[in-house]
Design an enzyme around this catalytic site. Structure first.
Site, PDB file in Angstrom:
ATOM      1  N   LYS A  16       8.204  -6.942  -1.855  1.00  0.00           N
ATOM      2  CA  LYS A  16       8.473  -6.058  -3.027  1.00  0.00           C
ATOM      3  C   LYS A  16       8.570  -4.670  -2.805  1.00  0.00           C
ATOM      4  O   LYS A  16       9.605  -3.836  -3.229  1.00  0.00           O
ATOM      5  CB  LYS A  16       7.192  -6.233  -3.943  1.00  0.00           C
ATOM      6  N   ARG A  91      -0.462  -7.828 -12.233  1.00  0.00           N
ATOM      7  CA  ARG A  91      -0.919  -9.081 -11.636  1.00  0.00           C
ATOM      8  C   ARG A  91      -1.878  -9.551 -12.557  1.00  0.00           C
ATOM      9  O   ARG A  91      -2.319 -10.786 -11.938  1.00  0.00           O
ATOM     10  CB  ARG A  91      -1.782  -8.237 -10.507  1.00  0.00           C
ATOM     11  N   ARG A 148      -5.403 -13.610  -0.316  1.00  0.00           N
ATOM     12  CA  ARG A 148      -4.592 -12.694  -1.002  1.00  0.00           C
ATOM     13  C   ARG A 148      -3.329 -13.749  -1.682  1.00  0.00           C
ATOM     14  O   ARG A 148      -3.145 -13.341  -2.882  1.00  0.00           O
ATOM     15  CB  ARG A 148      -3.728 -11.508  -0.402  1.00  0.00           C
TER      16      ARG A 148
HETATM   17  P1  B4P Z   1       5.945  -6.418   1.067  1.00  0.00           P
HETATM   18  O1  B4P Z   1       5.947  -7.613   0.361  1.00  0.00           O
HETATM   19  O2  B4P Z   1       7.186  -5.451   0.626  1.00  0.00           O
HETATM   20  O3  B4P Z   1       4.491  -5.845   0.859  1.00  0.00           O
HETATM   21  P2  B4P Z   1       3.979  -4.987  -0.359  1.00  0.00           P
HETATM   22  O4  B4P Z   1       4.697  -4.692  -1.380  1.00  0.00           O
HETATM   23  O5  B4P Z   1       3.138  -4.054   0.156  1.00  0.00           O
HETATM   24  O6  B4P Z   1       2.941  -6.257  -0.913  1.00  0.00           O
HETATM   25  P3  B4P Z   1       1.285  -6.338  -0.991  1.00  0.00           P
HETATM   26  O7  B4P Z   1       1.190  -7.438  -1.901  1.00  0.00           O
HETATM   27  O8  B4P Z   1       0.976  -6.778   0.535  1.00  0.00           O
HETATM   28  O9  B4P Z   1       0.462  -5.151  -1.235  1.00  0.00           O
HETATM   29  P4  B4P Z   1       0.160  -4.300  -2.706  1.00  0.00           P
HETATM   30  O10 B4P Z   1       0.117  -2.900  -2.086  1.00  0.00           O
HETATM   31  O11 B4P Z   1       0.992  -4.415  -3.828  1.00  0.00           O
HETATM   32  O12 B4P Z   1       6.136  -6.638   2.739  1.00  0.00           O
HETATM   33  C1  B4P Z   1       5.458  -7.171   3.586  1.00  0.00           C
HETATM   34  C2  B4P Z   1       5.776  -7.155   5.054  1.00  0.00           C
HETATM   35  O13 B4P Z   1       6.995  -8.112   5.095  1.00  0.00           O
HETATM   36  C3  B4P Z   1       6.458  -6.268   5.539  1.00  0.00           C
HETATM   37  O14 B4P Z   1       5.966  -5.809   6.747  1.00  0.00           O
HETATM   38  C4  B4P Z   1       7.866  -5.989   5.354  1.00  0.00           C
HETATM   39  O15 B4P Z   1       8.445  -5.148   6.260  1.00  0.00           O
HETATM   40  C5  B4P Z   1       8.060  -7.565   5.694  1.00  0.00           C
HETATM   41  N1  B4P Z   1       9.510  -8.072   5.055  1.00  0.00           N
HETATM   42  C6  B4P Z   1       9.838  -7.725   3.684  1.00  0.00           C
HETATM   43  N2  B4P Z   1      11.274  -8.301   3.589  1.00  0.00           N
HETATM   44  C7  B4P Z   1      11.130  -9.151   4.710  1.00  0.00           C
HETATM   45  C8  B4P Z   1      12.305 -10.019   5.242  1.00  0.00           C
HETATM   46  N3  B4P Z   1      13.354 -10.181   4.474  1.00  0.00           N
HETATM   47  N4  B4P Z   1      12.186 -10.778   6.108  1.00  0.00           N
HETATM   48  C9  B4P Z   1      11.035 -10.415   7.068  1.00  0.00           C
HETATM   49  N5  B4P Z   1      10.246  -9.386   6.982  1.00  0.00           N
HETATM   50  C10 B4P Z   1      10.033  -8.824   5.521  1.00  0.00           C
HETATM   51  O16 B4P Z   1      -1.385  -4.726  -2.970  1.00  0.00           O
HETATM   52  C11 B4P Z   1      -2.580  -4.483  -2.015  1.00  0.00           C
HETATM   53  C12 B4P Z   1      -3.841  -4.618  -2.757  1.00  0.00           C
HETATM   54  O17 B4P Z   1      -3.949  -3.713  -3.646  1.00  0.00           O
HETATM   55  C13 B4P Z   1      -4.104  -6.049  -3.479  1.00  0.00           C
HETATM   56  O18 B4P Z   1      -4.511  -7.420  -2.645  1.00  0.00           O
HETATM   57  C14 B4P Z   1      -4.958  -5.738  -4.609  1.00  0.00           C
HETATM   58  O19 B4P Z   1      -6.389  -5.535  -3.770  1.00  0.00           O
HETATM   59  C15 B4P Z   1      -4.716  -4.163  -4.989  1.00  0.00           C
HETATM   60  N6  B4P Z   1      -3.834  -4.047  -6.063  1.00  0.00           N
HETATM   61  C16 B4P Z   1      -2.504  -3.664  -6.099  1.00  0.00           C
HETATM   62  N7  B4P Z   1      -2.100  -3.677  -7.132  1.00  0.00           N
HETATM   63  C17 B4P Z   1      -2.811  -4.106  -8.008  1.00  0.00           C
HETATM   64  C18 B4P Z   1      -2.945  -4.559  -9.427  1.00  0.00           C
HETATM   65  N8  B4P Z   1      -1.854  -4.363 -10.200  1.00  0.00           N
HETATM   66  N9  B4P Z   1      -4.172  -5.189 -10.035  1.00  0.00           N
HETATM   67  C19 B4P Z   1      -5.258  -5.294  -9.163  1.00  0.00           C
HETATM   68  N10 B4P Z   1      -5.196  -4.840  -7.910  1.00  0.00           N
HETATM   69  C20 B4P Z   1      -4.097  -4.470  -7.165  1.00  0.00           C
END
Ligand code: B4P
Length: 190
Positions: A16, A91, A148
């Site tokens: 994302k 979420r 998660r």
């Molecule tokens: P991403 O999937 O881009 O990771 P993210 O956006 O950071 O999502 P995530 O769910 O982990 O975190 P968030 O900050 O929303 O990428 C993951 C990895 O994959 C990267 O290293 C990337 O390089 C790699 N990748 C991507 N595309 C690829 C491909 N095509 N091939 C190979 N590799 C690839 O949430 C973190 C925490 O914040 C939650 O657990 C929760 O505690 C809190 N939170 C956030 N929003 C919330 C909400 N709305 N409500 C409640 N809690 C919330």
């Protein structure tokens, strides 16, 4: 002109944040990532950040009222934006309803909910790989990564039905090169 408001949806590690960076560039949208906003609060050691830290480190969701308040403030701050990419928000159903209420009040509804679909083993691999360099506590071990994903399955994935009922849900294959996935998203946006 109507605003291009998009929910970029998917489990942790689905890409994302990665894909948001390409899409904001292409469509000149404002990127609203609740994860990024919460991590900024943690880094600044604000009261909110300190309250969120333990939950985030353990892979649990932060309270709805906190994330909804953050999104409301950002939407007010960027009122003139051509549209928003909501990344990692909503979420829960309460968050989805609050977002609809905020956007409907401005007559600027969500145009599409793009759901990146990636198998669990690939997600775990990506999260642990990122953990080697991200410094994120929640990316460090397999137990937290799988927790998660389980939280996502239980609390968040039911939102697919919420958006399906509005005719806005679009599934996108999230496995492949980053450029291939961007292309699929652009095609879905149309
Ligand atoms: P991403 O999937 O881009 O990771 P993210 O956006 O950071 O999502 P995530 O769910 O982990 O975190 P968030 O900050 O929303 O990428 C993951 C990895 O994959 C990267 O290293 C990337 O390089 C790699 N990748 C991507 N595309 C690829 C491909 N095509 N091939 C190979 N590799 C690839 O949430 C973190 C925490 O914040 C939650 O657990 C929760 O505690 C809190 N939170 C956030 N929003 C919330 C909400 N709305 N409500 C409640 N809690 C919330």
């Amino acid at each position: 002109m109507s605003k291009l408001n998009i929910v970029l949806f998917g489990p942790p590690g689905a890409g994302k944040g990665t894909q948001s960076n390409f899409l904001i560039e292409k469509y000149k949208l404002v990127h609203l990532s609740t994860g990024d906003l919460l991590r900024a609060e943690m880094k600044a050691e604000t009261e909110l950040g300190l309250a969120a830290k333990e939950l985030m480190d353990n892979g649990d969701l932060v309270a709805d009222t906190i994330v909804i308040g953050m999104i409301r403030n950002m939407m007010d701050a960027y009122n003139d934006a051509p549209g928003f990419i909501f990344d990692g928000f909503p979420r829960t159903e309460a968050q989805a309803k609050a977002l609809d209420d905020m956007l409907n009040a401005k007559s600027e509804p969500i145009v599409a909910m793009l759901s990146l679909e990636v198998p669990e083993e690939e997600l775990v691999k990506r999260l642990l790989e990122r953990g080697k360099t991200s410094g994120r506590v929640d990316d460090q071990d397999e137990v937290t990564a799988r927790k998660r994903i389980a939280v996502y399955m239980r609390e968040t994935s039911p939102l697919k039905d919420y958006y399906k009922a509005q005719g806005k849900y679009k599934a996108i294959d999230g496995v492949g090169s980053m450029a291939e996935i961007t292309e699929r998203l652009v095609k879905a946006i149309g």
